[in-house]
Write an enzyme that holds these catalytic residues in place. Structure first.
Site, PDB file in Angstrom:
ATOM      1  N   GLU A 168      30.080  48.427  42.012  1.00 20.59           N
ATOM      2  CA  GLU A 168      30.742  47.323  41.302  1.00 20.59           C
ATOM      3  C   GLU A 168      30.262  46.007  41.892  1.00 20.59           C
ATOM      4  OE1 GLU A 168      32.672  49.649  42.913  1.00 20.59           O
ATOM      5  OE2 GLU A 168      33.364  50.869  41.235  1.00 20.59           O
ATOM      6  N   TYR A 201      20.192  44.140  41.688  1.00 24.28           N
ATOM      7  CA  TYR A 201      20.392  45.493  41.164  1.00 24.28           C
ATOM      8  C   TYR A 201      19.524  45.739  39.929  1.00 24.28           C
ATOM      9  CZ  TYR A 201      24.395  45.159  44.282  1.00 24.28           C
ATOM     10  OH  TYR A 201      25.186  44.963  45.388  1.00 24.28           O
TER      11      TYR A 201
HETATM   12  C1  LIG Z   1      23.098  40.230  47.185  1.00 24.21           C
HETATM   13  C2  LIG Z   1      22.240  40.192  48.454  1.00 24.21           C
HETATM   14  C3  LIG Z   1      22.453  41.479  49.240  1.00 24.21           C
HETATM   15  C4  LIG Z   1      20.761  40.077  48.036  1.00 24.21           C
HETATM   16  O1  LIG Z   1      19.979  40.102  49.203  1.00 24.21           O
HETATM   17  P1  LIG Z   1      18.732  39.108  49.358  1.00 24.21           P
HETATM   18  O2  LIG Z   1      17.962  39.541  50.542  1.00 24.21           O
HETATM   19  O3  LIG Z   1      19.217  37.719  49.337  1.00 24.21           O
HETATM   20  O4  LIG Z   1      17.939  39.416  48.006  1.00 24.21           O
HETATM   21  P2  LIG Z   1      16.350  39.382  47.773  1.00 24.21           P
HETATM   22  O5  LIG Z   1      15.759  38.237  48.522  1.00 24.21           O
HETATM   23  O6  LIG Z   1      15.801  40.735  48.035  1.00 24.21           O
HETATM   24  O7  LIG Z   1      16.269  39.035  46.232  1.00 24.21           O
HETATM   25  C5  LIG Z   1      16.344  40.019  45.236  1.00 24.21           C
HETATM   26  C6  LIG Z   1      16.534  39.328  43.910  1.00 24.21           C
HETATM   27  O8  LIG Z   1      17.839  38.758  43.862  1.00 24.21           O
HETATM   28  C7  LIG Z   1      17.775  37.440  43.268  1.00 24.21           C
HETATM   29  N1  LIG Z   1      18.173  36.445  44.279  1.00 24.21           N
HETATM   30  C8  LIG Z   1      18.651  36.709  45.523  1.00 24.21           C
HETATM   31  N2  LIG Z   1      18.964  35.565  46.120  1.00 24.21           N
HETATM   32  C9  LIG Z   1      18.686  34.566  45.262  1.00 24.21           C
HETATM   33  C10 LIG Z   1      18.806  33.151  45.301  1.00 24.21           C
HETATM   34  N3  LIG Z   1      19.317  32.526  46.380  1.00 24.21           N
HETATM   35  N4  LIG Z   1      18.434  32.437  44.244  1.00 24.21           N
HETATM   36  C11 LIG Z   1      17.934  33.043  43.150  1.00 24.21           C
HETATM   37  N5  LIG Z   1      17.788  34.393  43.037  1.00 24.21           N
HETATM   38  C12 LIG Z   1      18.166  35.133  44.081  1.00 24.21           C
HETATM   39  C13 LIG Z   1      16.360  37.265  42.777  1.00 24.21           C
HETATM   40  O9  LIG Z   1      16.272  37.758  41.458  1.00 24.21           O
HETATM   41  C14 LIG Z   1      15.604  38.155  43.689  1.00 24.21           C
HETATM   42  O10 LIG Z   1      14.420  38.629  43.149  1.00 24.21           O
HETATM   43  P3  LIG Z   1      13.167  37.626  42.971  1.00 24.21           P
HETATM   44  O11 LIG Z   1      13.058  36.867  44.246  1.00 24.21           O
HETATM   45  O12 LIG Z   1      12.021  38.550  42.736  1.00 24.21           O
HETATM   46  O13 LIG Z   1      13.517  36.778  41.817  1.00 24.21           O
HETATM   47  C15 LIG Z   1      22.581  38.948  49.320  1.00 24.21           C
HETATM   48  O14 LIG Z   1      22.453  37.790  48.531  1.00 24.21           O
HETATM   49  C16 LIG Z   1      23.958  38.983  49.925  1.00 24.21           C
HETATM   50  O15 LIG Z   1      24.154  39.521  51.015  1.00 24.21           O
HETATM   51  N6  LIG Z   1      24.963  38.386  49.221  1.00 24.21           N
HETATM   52  C17 LIG Z   1      26.318  38.341  49.736  1.00 24.21           C
HETATM   53  C18 LIG Z   1      26.977  39.689  49.726  1.00 24.21           C
HETATM   54  C19 LIG Z   1      26.963  40.290  48.350  1.00 24.21           C
HETATM   55  O16 LIG Z   1      27.180  39.617  47.362  1.00 24.21           O
HETATM   56  N7  LIG Z   1      26.710  41.602  48.297  1.00 24.21           N
HETATM   57  C20 LIG Z   1      26.676  42.353  47.060  1.00 24.21           C
HETATM   58  C21 LIG Z   1      28.042  42.737  46.675  1.00 24.21           C
HETATM   59  S1  LIG Z   1      28.063  43.727  45.200  1.00 24.21           S
END
Ligand SMILES: CC(C)(COP(=O)(O)OP(=O)(O)OC[C@H]1O[C@@H](n2cnc3c(N)ncnc32)[C@H](O)[C@@H]1OP(=O)(O)O)[C@@H](O)C(=O)NCCC(=O)NCCS
Length: 153
Positions: free
Chosen positions: A110, A122
Site C-alpha cells: 500500500e 513501484y
Molecule cells: C520512495 C523511496 C523509497 C524511493 O527511493 P529513492 O532512492 O529516492 O528512489 P530512486 O532514486 O530509486 O528513484 C526511483 C524513481 O522514483 C521517482 N523519484 C524518486 N524520488 C524522486 C524525486 N525526488 N523527484 C522526482 N522523482 C523521484 C523517479 O521516478 C525515480 O525514477 P527516475 O529517476 O528514473 O525518474 C524514497 O523516496 C523514500 O524513502 N521515501 C520516504 C519513505 C516512503 O515514502 N516509502 C514508501 C512508502 S510506500
C-alpha cells in the site's frame, strides 16, 4: 556528499543493533513513523528485515511479511540525503530478485495517494495498481486513501 556507487553498497539482514539508525531514517521520512519497538517486533516475529548500507552506514531498510507465496511489503525507506539517486530502485530490485529466487509469486503493498515518488518507483519496477483502500492512513485530523499495488513474479 560521498559518491554512491554499487561498489560501496551492501545489503544485509537487519539486526537489533541497527534499530536506532533505522528509526532515525523512519522518523525523517514519515508523518506517522514506526517507533523502535515496532521494528524490534518485526525482527522478533520473523519478518524479512533488510538494511542497505553505504560504507557501513545504514541508508535504507525494508520490511516484508511473507505468507506462503505472497510477500507484503510493509515498509521501505531511503535516508533523505540519499534519495533520488537510484538507491530505492537498486535496493527494491535486488529484494524482488531474491524473493523470486526464494519462491514468492506475488508482492503487494500500500502507498499513500499523495506519495507520488514512491508510486513512480513501484511503477518503474513493474508494479500495477489493483485497488484503493479508503482511509487507510492517518492524515492530520482525517484519513488518506492507500493505493494498492501488486507485482507478479
Ligand atoms: C520512495 C523511496 C523509497 C524511493 O527511493 P529513492 O532512492 O529516492 O528512489 P530512486 O532514486 O530509486 O528513484 C526511483 C524513481 O522514483 C521517482 N523519484 C524518486 N524520488 C524522486 C524525486 N525526488 N523527484 C522526482 N522523482 C523521484 C523517479 O521516478 C525515480 O525514477 P527516475 O529517476 O528514473 O525518474 C524514497 O523516496 C523514500 O524513502 N521515501 C520516504 C519513505 C516512503 O515514502 N516509502 C514508501 C512508502 S510506500
Amino acid at each position: 556528499m560521498m559518491e554512491l556507487t554499487q561498489a560501496t553498497l551492501t545489503i544485509r539482514t537487519m539486526v537489533a543493533s541497527d534499530i536506532h539508525q533505522v528509526s532515525q531514517i523512519e522518523a525523517e521520512n514519515y508523518i506517522d513513523p514506526w517507533n523502535a519497538k515496532i521494528f524490534a517486533d518485526c525482527l522478533q516475529v520473523g519478518y524479512q528485515c533488510v538494511v542497505l548500507l553505504c560504507e557501513e552506514v545504514i541508508i535504507g531498510y525494508c520490511i516484508v511479511m511473507h505468507v506462503l507465496e505472497e510477500a507484503h511489503l510493509l515498509n521501505i525507506a531511503i535516508s533523505q540525503q540519499s534519495q533520488n539517486q537510484g538507491l530505492g530502485f537498486y535496493f527494491l530490485q535486488h529484494l524482488i530478485h531474491d524473493m523470486q529466487q526464494d519462491g514468492s509469486k506475488l508482492i503487494y503493498l500500500e502507498v499513500r495517494q499523495s506519495n507520488i515518488y514512491a508510486q513512480k518507483l513501484y511503477e518503474k519496477l513493474g508494479f500495477n495498481i489493483v485497488g484503493k483502500r479508503k482511509g487507510y492512513y492517518p492524515l492530520g485530523n482525517g484519513r488518506e486513501d492507500a493505493i494498492l499495488y501488486t507485482k507478479y513474479l
